[in-house]
Design a protein around this motif. Structure first.
Motif, PDB file in Angstrom:
ATOM      1  N   GLU A   1       7.391   0.217  18.700  1.00 28.80           N
ATOM      2  CA  GLU A   1       7.654  -1.174  19.078  1.00 28.80           C
ATOM      3  C   GLU A   1       6.717  -1.647  20.180  1.00 28.80           C
ATOM      4  O   GLU A   1       6.412  -2.823  20.276  1.00 28.80           O
ATOM      5  N   ALA A   2       6.304  -0.732  21.033  1.00 34.26           N
ATOM      6  CA  ALA A   2       5.360  -1.068  22.101  1.00 34.26           C
ATOM      7  C   ALA A   2       4.107  -0.211  21.915  1.00 34.26           C
ATOM      8  O   ALA A   2       4.172   0.908  21.409  1.00 34.26           O
ATOM      9  N   GLY A   3       2.996  -0.732  22.321  1.00 33.57           N
ATOM     10  CA  GLY A   3       1.746   0.019  22.202  1.00 33.57           C
ATOM     11  C   GLY A   3       1.074  -0.212  20.855  1.00 33.57           C
ATOM     12  O   GLY A   3       1.580  -0.917  19.990  1.00 33.57           O
ATOM     13  N   ASN A   4      -0.075   0.401  20.731  1.00 32.52           N
ATOM     14  CA  ASN A   4      -0.877   0.241  19.531  1.00 32.52           C
ATOM     15  C   ASN A   4      -0.771   1.459  18.628  1.00 32.52           C
ATOM     16  O   ASN A   4      -0.407   2.541  19.068  1.00 32.52           O
ATOM     17  N   PHE A   5      -1.111   1.267  17.387  1.00 33.99           N
ATOM     18  CA  PHE A   5      -1.197   2.365  16.431  1.00 33.99           C
ATOM     19  C   PHE A   5      -2.340   2.078  15.475  1.00 33.99           C
ATOM     20  O   PHE A   5      -2.847   0.960  15.399  1.00 33.99           O
ATOM     21  N   ARG A   6      -2.752   3.102  14.770  1.00 32.25           N
ATOM     22  CA  ARG A   6      -3.810   2.989  13.776  1.00 32.25           C
ATOM     23  C   ARG A   6      -3.313   3.597  12.474  1.00 32.25           C
ATOM     24  O   ARG A   6      -2.487   4.495  12.484  1.00 32.25           O
ATOM     25  N   VAL A   7      -3.865   3.117  11.374  1.00 36.51           N
ATOM     26  CA  VAL A   7      -3.515   3.634  10.060  1.00 36.51           C
ATOM     27  C   VAL A   7      -4.811   3.929   9.314  1.00 36.51           C
ATOM     28  O   VAL A   7      -5.710   3.091   9.263  1.00 36.51           O
ATOM     29  N   ILE A   8      -4.891   5.126   8.759  1.00 32.30           N
ATOM     30  CA  ILE A   8      -6.023   5.498   7.909  1.00 32.30           C
ATOM     31  C   ILE A   8      -5.502   5.590   6.480  1.00 32.30           C
ATOM     32  O   ILE A   8      -4.579   6.355   6.197  1.00 32.30           O
ATOM     33  N   ILE A   9      -6.087   4.800   5.595  1.00 33.07           N
ATOM     34  CA  ILE A   9      -5.714   4.804   4.182  1.00 33.07           C
ATOM     35  C   ILE A   9      -6.814   5.528   3.411  1.00 33.07           C
ATOM     36  O   ILE A   9      -7.994   5.239   3.576  1.00 33.07           O
ATOM     37  N   SER A  10      -6.405   6.477   2.561  1.00 32.83           N
ATOM     38  CA  SER A  10      -7.342   7.205   1.702  1.00 32.83           C
ATOM     39  C   SER A  10      -6.956   6.968   0.253  1.00 32.83           C
ATOM     40  O   SER A  10      -5.816   7.210  -0.132  1.00 32.83           O
ATOM     41  N   LEU A  11      -7.900   6.471  -0.532  1.00 36.58           N
ATOM     42  CA  LEU A  11      -7.685   6.251  -1.961  1.00 36.58           C
ATOM     43  C   LEU A  11      -8.737   7.037  -2.734  1.00 36.58           C
ATOM     44  O   LEU A  11      -9.915   7.011  -2.381  1.00 36.58           O
ATOM     45  N   THR A  12      -8.297   7.713  -3.775  1.00 37.43           N
ATOM     46  CA  THR A  12      -9.217   8.449  -4.627  1.00 37.43           C
ATOM     47  C   THR A  12      -8.997   8.022  -6.071  1.00 37.43           C
ATOM     48  O   THR A  12      -8.017   8.420  -6.696  1.00 37.43           O
ATOM     49  N   PRO A  13      -9.894   7.184  -6.605  1.00 37.28           N
ATOM     50  CA  PRO A  13      -9.782   6.804  -8.017  1.00 37.28           C
ATOM     51  C   PRO A  13     -10.121   7.993  -8.916  1.00 37.28           C
ATOM     52  O   PRO A  13     -10.807   8.920  -8.490  1.00 37.28           O
ATOM     53  N   PRO A  14      -9.635   7.982 -10.153  1.00 38.17           N
ATOM     54  CA  PRO A  14      -9.972   9.072 -11.066  1.00 38.17           C
ATOM     55  C   PRO A  14     -11.488   9.142 -11.276  1.00 38.17           C
ATOM     56  O   PRO A  14     -12.147   8.118 -11.412  1.00 38.17           O
ATOM     57  N   ALA A  15     -12.020  10.330 -11.278  1.00 41.16           N
ATOM     58  CA  ALA A  15     -13.446  10.588 -11.523  1.00 41.16           C
ATOM     59  C   ALA A  15     -14.344   9.819 -10.556  1.00 41.16           C
ATOM     60  O   ALA A  15     -15.405   9.338 -10.918  1.00 41.16           O
ATOM     61  N   SER A  16     -13.914   9.685  -9.316  1.00 41.83           N
ATOM     62  CA  SER A  16     -14.721   8.992  -8.315  1.00 41.83           C
ATOM     63  C   SER A  16     -14.469   9.637  -6.963  1.00 41.83           C
ATOM     64  O   SER A  16     -13.543  10.431  -6.806  1.00 41.83           O
ATOM     65  N   GLU A  17     -15.284   9.283  -5.991  1.00 44.61           N
ATOM     66  CA  GLU A  17     -15.104   9.881  -4.681  1.00 44.61           C
ATOM     67  C   GLU A  17     -14.094   9.104  -3.835  1.00 44.61           C
ATOM     68  O   GLU A  17     -13.822   7.936  -4.079  1.00 44.61           O
ATOM     69  N   GLN A  18     -13.566   9.792  -2.857  1.00 38.03           N
ATOM     70  CA  GLN A  18     -12.521   9.240  -1.993  1.00 38.03           C
ATOM     71  C   GLN A  18     -13.067   8.102  -1.138  1.00 38.03           C
ATOM     72  O   GLN A  18     -14.188   8.147  -0.655  1.00 38.03           O
ATOM     73  N   ARG A  19     -12.232   7.098  -0.957  1.00 34.25           N
ATOM     74  CA  ARG A  19     -12.546   5.978  -0.066  1.00 34.25           C
ATOM     75  C   ARG A  19     -11.535   6.029   1.068  1.00 34.25           C
ATOM     76  O   ARG A  19     -10.343   6.075   0.834  1.00 34.25           O
ATOM     77  N   ARG A  20     -12.026   5.991   2.271  1.00 35.72           N
ATOM     78  CA  ARG A  20     -11.160   6.096   3.436  1.00 35.72           C
ATOM     79  C   ARG A  20     -11.496   4.945   4.379  1.00 35.72           C
ATOM     80  O   ARG A  20     -12.661   4.660   4.618  1.00 35.72           O
ATOM     81  N   VAL A  21     -10.449   4.307   4.894  1.00 32.52           N
ATOM     82  CA  VAL A  21     -10.672   3.162   5.783  1.00 32.52           C
ATOM     83  C   VAL A  21      -9.659   3.194   6.927  1.00 32.52           C
ATOM     84  O   VAL A  21      -8.505   3.572   6.739  1.00 32.52           O
ATOM     85  N   LEU A  22     -10.124   2.801   8.106  1.00 32.77           N
ATOM     86  CA  LEU A  22      -9.307   2.785   9.320  1.00 32.77           C
ATOM     87  C   LEU A  22      -8.894   1.356   9.637  1.00 32.77           C
ATOM     88  O   LEU A  22      -9.733   0.452   9.672  1.00 32.77           O
TER      89      LEU A  22
END
Length: 151
Positions: A120-141
């Motif tokens: 509720e107070a302070g900051n946070f970060r989220v890293i999302i990782s998606l890996t489509p079939p037959a493709s390389e992973q995409r990661r974003v902050l």
């Protein structure tokens, strides 16, 4: 008596230069149009659901913070929704208290949601990782985010 050499009208060299110039003008204009269209603004980088948008390779991900977690939407470069059903998806929540791996569950074909106790107070970060079939992973902050600013 001196005789003057007569030159034909229009120098031989100038006509060659003119031909080259006339060939280069359409080529230069064509390149300019390609470069201008390549850097044209995309509608995919605008939030549709009130979240933050980040680029992840050829995808645009939108993270929407909710009181009990967050939702993720994906669009292609043309702004069209991307089906997430076949992708492997993971999330990492990073707060002052540490990190937590979250499971993303699919809602329909175009939305991923995660339940989480966000600070509720302070900051946070989220890293999302998606890996489509037959493709390389995409990661974003995403972040720093704040629950107070998101709601």
């Amino acid at each position: 008596m001196l005789t003057q050499k007569t030159r034909p009208s229009g120098n031989v060299h100038s006509s060659s230069y003119r031909r080259i110039l006339h060939a280069l003008i359409p080529l230069t204009l064509g390149l300019f149009v390609q470069v201008a269209s390549a850097h044209a603004p995309s509608h995919a980088d605008k939030p549709r659901y009130g979240g933050e948008v980040r680029r992840a390779g050829d995808l645009f991900l939108e993270l929407v913070v909710e009181p009990n977690g967050f939702a993720v939407y994906a669009r292609n470069e043309r702004g069209r929704p991307v089906l997430l059903a076949d992708m492997r998806a993971e999330a990492l929540l990073w707060t002052d208290q540490g990190t937590q791996t979250l499971s993303l569950r699919r809602v329909g074909g175009e939305q991923l949601v995660a339940s989480a106790q966000l600070p509720e107070a302070g900051n946070f970060r989220v890293i999302i990782s998606l890996t489509p079939p037959a493709s390389e992973q995409r990661r974003v902050l995403f972040g720093p985010l704040s629950l107070a600013n998101a709601l």
